[in-house]
Design an enzyme around this catalytic site. Structure first.
Site, PDB file in Angstrom:
ATOM      1  N   SER A 102       0.820  -1.209   0.000  1.00  0.00           N
ATOM      2  CA  SER A 102       0.000   0.000   0.000  1.00  0.00           C
ATOM      3  C   SER A 102       0.858   1.264   0.000  1.00  0.00           C
ATOM      4  O   SER A 102       1.598   1.526  -0.928  1.00  0.00           O
ATOM      5  CB  SER A 102      -0.959  -0.042   1.197  1.00  0.00           C
ATOM      6  OG  SER A 102      -1.910   0.978   1.137  1.00  0.00           O
ATOM      7  N   ASP A 241      -2.522   6.133  -3.630  1.00  0.00           N
ATOM      8  CA  ASP A 241      -1.389   5.556  -2.935  1.00  0.00           C
ATOM      9  C   ASP A 241      -0.795   4.441  -3.792  1.00  0.00           C
ATOM     10  O   ASP A 241      -1.160   4.273  -4.960  1.00  0.00           O
ATOM     11  CB  ASP A 241      -1.781   5.067  -1.542  1.00  0.00           C
ATOM     12  CG  ASP A 241      -2.753   3.898  -1.580  1.00  0.00           C
ATOM     13  OD1 ASP A 241      -3.428   3.727  -2.611  1.00  0.00           O
ATOM     14  OD2 ASP A 241      -2.867   3.177  -0.579  1.00  0.00           O
ATOM     15  N   ASP A 245      -5.821   2.168  -3.877  1.00  0.00           N
ATOM     16  CA  ASP A 245      -7.121   2.001  -3.202  1.00  0.00           C
ATOM     17  C   ASP A 245      -7.423   3.158  -2.264  1.00  0.00           C
ATOM     18  O   ASP A 245      -8.405   3.128  -1.536  1.00  0.00           O
ATOM     19  CB  ASP A 245      -7.182   0.665  -2.457  1.00  0.00           C
ATOM     20  CG  ASP A 245      -6.222   0.562  -1.276  1.00  0.00           C
ATOM     21  OD1 ASP A 245      -5.379   1.474  -1.104  1.00  0.00           O
ATOM     22  OD2 ASP A 245      -6.299  -0.440  -0.536  1.00  0.00           O
TER      23      ASP A 245
END
Length: 445
Positions: A102, A241, A245
């Site tokens: 992430s 990011d 998401d």
């Protein structure tokens, strides 16, 4: 039950160390593949990744693990997490995997797993897979080993899906949009989708080299986005990011608009259109009290959950909400997706901007946030929140803020840290309360 490998969002860690090695990825592939071998059809797993250097290594290891237990593999290459979830369901796969950490730096990586419905796995599924990682897994006979193939048009499929969520009667003609893709998974699909809808696109964070993901770009480092919006005279900026998401926005003045304001904008627009379900939205305990008050003034409610988008989604599914998310920019729109989707959320924000015909600074700043302060206290052991002295200080702070503010104190789920957050109408009071609690926690440890 305490987990050995899984956290709140899959398995994550420093690559080539502890639980994020090629060996571990292969064991995950074997255990997860075996767990989802159900029925007598030919089984299939979809694998996507972001742009981290370690993605090549972990992807190959996963392929070895899945094929060794008889599961076929479909490789998507660099794709957003929500694209993997969507394609898992649309390709009738038995499960999906996203390799990403992430918003973390490139030297971390993670394994996110999705079931055949495109939703993240249940606690029971994760527990079963953990048992398989540490246990013995039966391998497929030589004639039943899986095959692997790469799908070349995956990006086009996701772009088509994302565009389908934008109202058919609207276009982005005349809008100049800066899009920051964090040198991550959305670096090709996000600029393309916006351009195809008519926008003039200024793309940054679109030159990944394996090591620059989230490096001074993206939703957790929005300064570059803000500066580029002002310098280019853009109407709005959107930042994703590393796995796309998450969404953060900058208005035409370069002012950051966080997830709370974005959720308020979408929920308000959907309520006016009669689309909002549940009578409000779902957010975490970290969302600003100003959001709650803003929604209440419109006759809408706010339901809070623990921190983590999986908890938001669980509440949305259980109680019939179709808008939810986090202040950090994870926004879940269940009419379209089974997980947070930065591009889809951005398209809903852009639709509101087009409908209003007004500057982003007027459309997106829906409420005045209350002063909010978060501090972390690191500790080396023990349970400081159970100390009587700490409990007493917390009780005093709660009584002091009663009716005028809010207090959230929680241990981090990923590091030995106590997070102390307070918000209220009086900034000085908020700061004093947080400092007193932090001092009490430090004294206890």
């Amino acid at each position: 039950m305490a987990r050995k490998y899984f956290g709140t969002d899959g398995i994550r860690g420093l690559t080539n160390a502890n639980k994020m090695t090629a060996e571990m990825a292969m064991r995950v592939g074997m255990a997860a593949g075996k767990h989802f071998l159900r029925g007598d059809h030919r089984h299939r797993v979809v694998i996507g990744k972001d742009t981290r250097l370690s993605g090549y290594m972990l992807e190959s290891a996963l392929v070895a693990g899945f094929t060794s237990v008889g599961m076929d593999v479909v490789l998507l290459g660099p794709m957003p997490t929500p694209a993997v979830a969507m394609l898992t369901a649309s390709m009738r796969a038995d499960m999906g995997v996203m390799l990403s950490a992430s918003h973390n730096p490139y030297f971390d990586n993670g394994i996110k797993l999705f079931g055949p419905d495109g939703y993240k796995l249940s606690d029971a599924d994760e527990a079963a897979i953990e048992a398989g990682i540490d246990g013995a897994v039966d391998l497929a006979p030589a004639a039943e080993i899986g095959r692997a193939r790469r799908v070349e048009d995956a990006r086009g499929r996701y772009i088509h899906f994302a565009k389908s969520t934008f109202p058919e009667n609207l276009r982005l003609d005349g809008l100049k949009i800066v899009v920051d893709c964090a040198n991550g998974a959305g670096y090709q699909v996000a600029p393309s989708a916006l351009w195809e809808l008519g926008a003039e696109v200024v793309a940054i964070g679109v030159t990944p080299n394996g090591k620059n993901i989230n490096d001074q770009v993206g939703s957790t480092a929005p300064l570059t986005l803000c500066e580029t919006v002002v310098a280019s005279g853009a109407h709005i900026g959107i930042a994703l990011d590393g796995d796309a998401d998450r969404l953060i926005v900058a208005d035409e003045h370069g002012e950051v608009v966080d997830g709370d304001q974005l959720m308020a904008t979408i929920a308000g627009g959907w309520a006016r259109q009669g689309r909002l379900q549940g009578g409000g939205l779902v957010a975490t305990v970290m969302s600003n009290l100003g959001l709650e008050r803003h929604l209440a003034a419109q006759g809408l409610g706010l339901v809070r959950t623990a921190v983590g988008d999986r908890y938001v989604l669980e509440k949305m599914r259980a109680s019939g909400y179709n808008v939810g998310g986090e202040q950090s920019g994870h926004i879940i729109l269940s009419d379209y997706a089974t997980t947070g989707d930065g591009l889809v959320a951005a398209l809903q924000i852009l639709a509101e901007l087009v409908r209003a015909g007004a500057p982003a600074s007027e459309v997106l700043h829906r409420f005045e946030p209350l002063p909010q302060l978060l501090k972390n206290v690191r500790f080396s052991g023990g349970k400081p929140l159970e100390a009587d002295a700490v409990k007493a200080v917390i009780a005093e702070a709660e009584a002091e803020l009663n009716g005028t503010g809010r207090l959230v104190i929680r241990p981090s789920g990923t590091e030995p840290v106590i997070r102390v957050m307070a918000e209220g109408d009086d900034a000085a009071q908020v700061e004093a309360v947080v400092n007193r609690i932090c001092d009490a926690v430090r004294a206890a440890v």
